[in-house]
Design a protein around this motif. Structure first.
Motif, PDB file in Angstrom:
ATOM      1  N   ARG A 106       0.834  -1.210   0.000  1.00  0.00           N
ATOM      2  CA  ARG A 106       0.000   0.000   0.000  1.00  0.00           C
ATOM      3  C   ARG A 106       0.866   1.256   0.000  1.00  0.00           C
ATOM      4  NH1 ARG A 106      -1.458   3.667   3.374  1.00  0.00           N
ATOM      5  NH2 ARG A 106      -0.330   2.652   5.080  1.00  0.00           N
ATOM      6  N   HIS A 107       1.898   1.239   0.841  1.00  0.00           N
ATOM      7  CA  HIS A 107       2.756   2.420   0.967  1.00  0.00           C
ATOM      8  C   HIS A 107       3.583   2.667  -0.292  1.00  0.00           C
ATOM      9  CE1 HIS A 107       5.576   5.304   2.654  1.00  0.00           C
ATOM     10  NE2 HIS A 107       6.570   4.526   2.262  1.00  0.00           N
ATOM     11  N   GLU A 108       4.225   1.628  -0.809  1.00  0.00           N
ATOM     12  CA  GLU A 108       5.135   1.794  -1.939  1.00  0.00           C
ATOM     13  C   GLU A 108       4.410   2.223  -3.211  1.00  0.00           C
ATOM     14  OE1 GLU A 108       8.249   1.949  -2.029  1.00  0.00           O
ATOM     15  OE2 GLU A 108       8.808   1.163  -0.070  1.00  0.00           O
ATOM     16  N   PHE A 109       3.206   1.685  -3.435  1.00  0.00           N
ATOM     17  CA  PHE A 109       2.504   1.971  -4.687  1.00  0.00           C
ATOM     18  C   PHE A 109       1.317   2.908  -4.504  1.00  0.00           C
ATOM     19  CE2 PHE A 109       4.783  -2.003  -5.366  1.00  0.00           C
ATOM     20  CZ  PHE A 109       5.449  -1.714  -6.546  1.00  0.00           C
ATOM     21  N   LEU A 110       1.259   3.562  -3.335  1.00  0.00           N
ATOM     22  CA  LEU A 110       0.234   4.568  -3.069  1.00  0.00           C
ATOM     23  C   LEU A 110      -1.164   4.042  -3.359  1.00  0.00           C
ATOM     24  CD1 LEU A 110       2.061   7.655  -4.639  1.00  0.00           C
ATOM     25  CD2 LEU A 110       2.145   6.842  -2.278  1.00  0.00           C
ATOM     26  N   ILE A 111      -1.431   2.847  -2.874  1.00  0.00           N
ATOM     27  CA  ILE A 111      -2.754   2.231  -3.041  1.00  0.00           C
ATOM     28  C   ILE A 111      -3.600   2.606  -1.823  1.00  0.00           C
ATOM     29  CG2 ILE A 111      -4.001   0.067  -3.379  1.00  0.00           C
ATOM     30  CD1 ILE A 111      -1.311  -1.133  -4.344  1.00  0.00           C
ATOM     31  N   HIS A 172     -16.415   3.546   0.367  1.00  0.00           N
ATOM     32  CA  HIS A 172     -15.920   4.560  -0.560  1.00  0.00           C
ATOM     33  C   HIS A 172     -15.079   3.964  -1.700  1.00  0.00           C
ATOM     34  CE1 HIS A 172     -16.783   6.957   3.098  1.00  0.00           C
ATOM     35  NE2 HIS A 172     -17.160   7.858   2.224  1.00  0.00           N
ATOM     36  N   ILE A 173     -15.032   2.657  -1.788  1.00  0.00           N
ATOM     37  CA  ILE A 173     -14.248   2.005  -2.841  1.00  0.00           C
ATOM     38  C   ILE A 173     -15.102   1.845  -4.105  1.00  0.00           C
ATOM     39  CG2 ILE A 173     -13.062  -0.110  -3.530  1.00  0.00           C
ATOM     40  CD1 ILE A 173     -11.584   1.631  -1.503  1.00  0.00           C
ATOM     41  N   THR A 174     -14.639   2.428  -5.208  1.00  0.00           N
ATOM     42  CA  THR A 174     -15.385   2.353  -6.464  1.00  0.00           C
ATOM     43  C   THR A 174     -14.719   1.463  -7.511  1.00  0.00           C
ATOM     44  OG1 THR A 174     -14.315   4.373  -7.253  1.00  0.00           O
ATOM     45  CG2 THR A 174     -16.435   4.618  -6.137  1.00  0.00           C
ATOM     46  N   SER A 175     -13.400   1.264  -7.406  1.00  0.00           N
ATOM     47  CA  SER A 175     -12.726   0.361  -8.350  1.00  0.00           C
ATOM     48  C   SER A 175     -11.810  -0.584  -7.591  1.00  0.00           C
ATOM     49  CB  SER A 175     -11.933   1.139  -9.404  1.00  0.00           C
ATOM     50  OG  SER A 175     -10.844   1.830  -8.838  1.00  0.00           O
ATOM     51  N   LEU A 176     -11.651  -1.784  -8.154  1.00  0.00           N
ATOM     52  CA  LEU A 176     -10.923  -2.855  -7.477  1.00  0.00           C
ATOM     53  C   LEU A 176      -9.976  -3.570  -8.429  1.00  0.00           C
ATOM     54  CD1 LEU A 176     -13.844  -4.662  -5.597  1.00  0.00           C
ATOM     55  CD2 LEU A 176     -11.998  -3.390  -4.478  1.00  0.00           C
ATOM     56  N   LEU A 190      -6.769 -14.486  -1.809  1.00  0.00           N
ATOM     57  CA  LEU A 190      -7.087 -13.380  -2.711  1.00  0.00           C
ATOM     58  C   LEU A 190      -6.525 -12.083  -2.133  1.00  0.00           C
ATOM     59  CD1 LEU A 190      -8.730 -12.795  -5.350  1.00  0.00           C
ATOM     60  CD2 LEU A 190     -10.624 -12.121  -3.855  1.00  0.00           C
ATOM     61  N   LEU A 191      -5.801 -11.359  -2.985  1.00  0.00           N
ATOM     62  CA  LEU A 191      -5.264 -10.045  -2.636  1.00  0.00           C
ATOM     63  C   LEU A 191      -6.169  -8.986  -3.261  1.00  0.00           C
ATOM     64  CD1 LEU A 191      -2.884  -8.399  -1.391  1.00  0.00           C
ATOM     65  CD2 LEU A 191      -1.730  -8.611  -3.610  1.00  0.00           C
ATOM     66  N   VAL A 192      -6.583  -8.008  -2.457  1.00  0.00           N
ATOM     67  CA  VAL A 192      -7.543  -6.997  -2.909  1.00  0.00           C
ATOM     68  C   VAL A 192      -6.923  -5.613  -2.840  1.00  0.00           C
ATOM     69  CG1 VAL A 192      -9.859  -6.045  -2.584  1.00  0.00           C
ATOM     70  CG2 VAL A 192      -9.386  -8.419  -1.940  1.00  0.00           C
ATOM     71  N   LEU A 193      -6.957  -4.893  -3.979  1.00  0.00           N
ATOM     72  CA  LEU A 193      -6.504  -3.509  -4.045  1.00  0.00           C
ATOM     73  C   LEU A 193      -7.726  -2.646  -4.345  1.00  0.00           C
ATOM     74  CD1 LEU A 193      -3.391  -4.008  -6.379  1.00  0.00           C
ATOM     75  CD2 LEU A 193      -3.604  -4.524  -3.940  1.00  0.00           C
ATOM     76  N   GLY A 194      -7.956  -1.643  -3.527  1.00  0.00           N
ATOM     77  CA  GLY A 194      -9.144  -0.826  -3.707  1.00  0.00           C
ATOM     78  C   GLY A 194      -8.845   0.656  -3.769  1.00  0.00           C
ATOM     79  N   SER A 195      -9.676   1.401  -4.520  1.00  0.00           N
ATOM     80  CA  SER A 195      -9.482   2.841  -4.656  1.00  0.00           C
ATOM     81  C   SER A 195     -10.825   3.549  -4.783  1.00  0.00           C
ATOM     82  CB  SER A 195      -8.628   3.148  -5.896  1.00  0.00           C
ATOM     83  OG  SER A 195      -8.559   4.539  -6.128  1.00  0.00           O
ATOM     84  N   PRO A 196     -10.949   4.763  -4.231  1.00  0.00           N
ATOM     85  CA  PRO A 196     -12.163   5.554  -4.428  1.00  0.00           C
ATOM     86  C   PRO A 196     -12.230   6.167  -5.827  1.00  0.00           C
ATOM     87  CG  PRO A 196     -10.593   6.782  -3.115  1.00  0.00           C
ATOM     88  CD  PRO A 196     -10.019   5.409  -3.280  1.00  0.00           C
ATOM     89  N   ASP A 197     -11.135   6.083  -6.561  1.00  0.00           N
ATOM     90  CA  ASP A 197     -11.067   6.597  -7.930  1.00  0.00           C
ATOM     91  C   ASP A 197     -11.567   5.519  -8.891  1.00  0.00           C
ATOM     92  OD1 ASP A 197     -10.481   7.622 -10.404  1.00  0.00           O
ATOM     93  OD2 ASP A 197      -8.347   7.883 -10.056  1.00  0.00           O
TER      94      ASP A 197
END
Length: 227
Positions: A106-111, A172-176, A190-197
C-alpha cells in the motif's frame, strides 16, 4: 491534376530519378514559392524544407522525451517493487507477514486500501498460528469459487464483491483489483486492491504488473500453509 497527359506521379518520378535537373535549372529553386504550414504566407522551397526539418526534429525530440519519461517511470516502479519484495522477505515471523506484505504494498505503490485473505488448499490447511489472524477470517464458498475462477487479476468497478468488504473503508471504494493467490496449482487466497477513484482500476488496463504482484504475494503467503 494532369498536364497534357503527364501526371503528378510521373513528374515526381522524373525529378527523383533525374537529380541533375535542378543543377541545370538552379534558378527554379529560388523562384519556387510554397505556402507555409504555419500561416498563409509564401515561402521559398528552401525555407519550406527547413520548416519540415524543424517539425521532424520537434517530433523526434518529443518521442525521446516520452522514452525518457517511460524509462524513469519503469525505474521507479522497479525500485518500489524491490523494496516491497525485500520487506516481505525480511518478515520472518509468519504472524507478521500478512500485515507487512499489505502495508508495504500500500505504501510503496500509493494504493488507498489493500487487504488479503487466505483459506488454504485441498491439500494444505493454514498453520495453527495463522488461524487467529485477520487474513484468515471466514470467506464464503462463493468468494472462494470466484477467486479460483480468475484466470488473471480482475480489474474494474466495485460491483458489491464480498472481497471489497475486507477493506477498511469499503463504502468509498469504487474500483478494485482482485488478484488470486496460487500454490501447487490451486487458489488459496485473494489479494484486494481498492481505490475511491473509479479510473484507478479499469477493465481495459494491462495486468502484467498485477500478475507479478500476484506471483510474489503467492510465493510469500504460501509460508502460512501447513506442510
Amino acid at each position: 491534376m494532369t498536364l497534357q497527359g503527364i501526371t503528378e506521379d510521373e513528374i515526381a518520378n522524373y525529378l527523383v530519378h533525374t537529380p541533375g535537373f535542378f543543377e541545370r535549372n538552379a534558378q527554379l529553386l529560388a523562384s519556387i514559392q510554397l505556402t507555409s504550414p504555419h500561416g498563409q504566407r509564401a515561402v521559398s522551397l528552401q525555407e519550406r524544407q527547413m520548416e519540415m526539418l524543424r517539425d521532424k526534429i520537434r517530433g523526434l525530440e518529443k518521442r525521446i522525451m516520452e522514452m525518457i519519461r517511460h524509462s524513469q517511470e519503469n525505474e521507479a516502479i522497479a525500485d518500489r517493487l524491490h523494496r516491497w519484495v525485500r520487506a516481505t522477505m525480511l518478515a520472518h515471523d509468519n504472524a507478521a507477514l500478512p500485515e507487512v506484505l499489505v502495508e508495504t504494498l500500500r505504501h510503496e505503490f500509493l494504493i488507498p486500501q489493500v487487504a488479503v485473505r487466505v483459506w488454504g488448499t485441498a491439500e494444505q490447511a493454514l498453520r495453527a498460528e495463522v488461524a487467529a489472524l485477520p487474513c484468515a477470517d471466514t470467506v464464503s464458498e462463493d468468494a472462494r469459487s470466484f477467486a479460483a475462477s480468475l484466470g488473471q487479476p480482475y480489474c474494474g468497478l466495485n460491483s458489491g464483491f464480498e472481497a471489497s468488504k475486507w477493506l477498511e473503508d469499503s463504502a468509498h471504494i469504487t474500483s478494485l483489483a482482485l488478484i488470486p493467490l496460487h500454490h501447487g496449482g490451486e487458489c488459496y487466497g485473494l489479494l484486494v486492491l481498492g481505490s475511491p477513484d473509479a479510473t484507478r482500476y479499469t477493465a481495459d488496463m494491462g495486468v502484467d504488473f498485477l500478475l507479478q504482484v500476484g506471483d510474489i504475494a503467492s510465493a510469500a503467503m504460501a509460508r502460512l500453509l501447513s506442510r
